[in-house]
Design a protein around this motif. Structure first.
Motif, PDB file in Angstrom:
ATOM      1  N   GLN A   1       0.823  -1.202   0.000  1.00  0.00           N
ATOM      2  CA  GLN A   1       0.000   0.000   0.000  1.00  0.00           C
ATOM      3  C   GLN A   1       0.865   1.263   0.000  1.00  0.00           C
ATOM      4  O   GLN A   1       0.475   2.282  -0.573  1.00  0.00           O
TER       5      GLN A   1
ATOM      6  N   ASP B   1       1.862  10.952  -5.141  1.00  0.00           N
ATOM      7  CA  ASP B   1       1.146   9.899  -5.878  1.00  0.00           C
ATOM      8  C   ASP B   1       0.526   8.899  -4.909  1.00  0.00           C
ATOM      9  O   ASP B   1      -0.598   8.411  -5.127  1.00  0.00           O
TER      10      ASP B   1
ATOM     11  N   HIS C   1      -2.739  10.154  -3.449  1.00  0.00           N
ATOM     12  CA  HIS C   1      -3.844   9.984  -4.396  1.00  0.00           C
ATOM     13  C   HIS C   1      -4.384   8.558  -4.339  1.00  0.00           C
ATOM     14  O   HIS C   1      -5.600   8.331  -4.375  1.00  0.00           O
ATOM     15  N   ASP C   2      -3.482   7.577  -4.246  1.00  0.00           N
ATOM     16  CA  ASP C   2      -3.910   6.177  -4.198  1.00  0.00           C
ATOM     17  C   ASP C   2      -4.583   5.836  -2.868  1.00  0.00           C
ATOM     18  O   ASP C   2      -5.621   5.153  -2.838  1.00  0.00           O
TER      19      ASP C   2
ATOM     20  N   ARG D   1      -8.441   6.430  -1.656  1.00  0.00           N
ATOM     21  CA  ARG D   1      -9.531   5.517  -2.029  1.00  0.00           C
ATOM     22  C   ARG D   1     -10.007   4.722  -0.816  1.00  0.00           C
ATOM     23  O   ARG D   1     -11.176   4.347  -0.724  1.00  0.00           O
TER      24      ARG D   1
END
Length: 287
Positions: A156, A214, A217-218, A221
């Protein structure tokens, strides 16, 4: 027959409508935090006063503003880190999924499991990469396969491929950017709901900073992210909502305190701020 003139396009109104729709979409989400009339005092001296805002699920919320405006003080209210500072006092309310974080029956340790924190300077433990990530689950006695949990957290944090063959190596041997992602993995390993990040990329090079951005951003979710940053470009790149804080000084110069000037979608804060103080700051005329 005369040729009809093309209608004039009101770009300002279009932009206002777009940002209003964007905010409406965000505000339909669940409120993770609801802050009202919040103030923090250190030995009686105000650090921030009268702060009120909501933080929404699966968003990145950024706090920006000049040094000394209370951004870091404010973010530490969300997981009661200010409790650890002698002389600190928090007033007002911070609701987390509707529950008062400062109620007498609330366990700060459990809060800090659910609301993880990544600090400005990477702070891995002087242990192996594996043991850094496994530390929290071991202390908390979390069930399940520990190897799978460590691998999942490292994946992750976008670090697994870089460290999977050296999990027994000392974490202090990683680069600065890798150490910061390891600290993020360490926070993720205990399955938090929220990740707080206090200037997480300020000590990193541009490439490592891009990887952290980045990653945010992931991660949004699955998680709600709150970030303090001095880098306005970073806030504009990663945040859905942005709060601008400023400093108020008493007329006699006796005290400085942070105040929340404006809170809105990041698009609005950076293109159509409602307060001139915000406009001056984001355009570089102040701060």
């Amino acid at each position: 027959m005369t040729q009809m003139e093309a209608p004039q396009i009101d770009s300002t109104r279009i932009a206002q409508t777009s940002t209003a729709l964007e905010r409406a979409e965000i505000e339909r989400r669940e409120k993770v935090f609801s802050v009202r009339d919040l103030g923090v005092y250190y030995s009686g001296t105000p650090a921030i006063e009268e702060v009120a805002l909501d933080v929404y699920k699966n968003t990145v919320t950024a706090f920006i503003g000049p040094s000394g405006c209370g951004k870091s003080t404010f973010i530490r209210c969300f997981n009661r880190m200010n409790d650890l500072i002698p002389g600190a006092k928090v007033v007002g309310s911070v609701l987390y999924h509707g529950q008062d974080l400062y109620a007498k029956d609330i366990d700060p340790v459990e809060i800090r499991r659910r609301i993880g924190m990544v600090f400005q300077k990477p702070n891995p433990f002087p242990k192996s990469i594996y043991d850094n990530v496994a530390f929290g689950p071991r202390v908390l006695g979390m069930k399940g396969d520990l190897d799978d949990r460590v691998e999942g957290a490292l994946r992750q944090a976008a670090l697994w491929d870089e460290v999977k063959d050296r999990l027994k190596d000392n974490a202090l041997g990683l680069s600065g950017g890798q150490q910061q992602r390891l600290c993020i993995a360490r926070a993720l390993a205990v399955e938090p709901d929220v990740i707080l990040m206090d200037e997480p990329a300020s000590a990193l090079d541009p490439i490592s900073t891009t990887r952290i951005e980045d990653l945010m951003h992931d991660l949004k979710r699955e998680y709600t992210i709150v970030i303090v940053t001095h880098n306005m470009q970073q806030a504009a790149r990663v945040a859905d909502m942005t709060a601008f804080f400023s400093v108020v000084v008493n007329e006699d110069g006796s005290a400085r305190r942070g105040v929340l000037v404006e809170y809105d979608t990041t698009t609005k804060i950076f293109t159509m701020p409602s307060d001139k103080r915000t406009e001056d700051y984001v355009t570089g005329r102040f701060g």
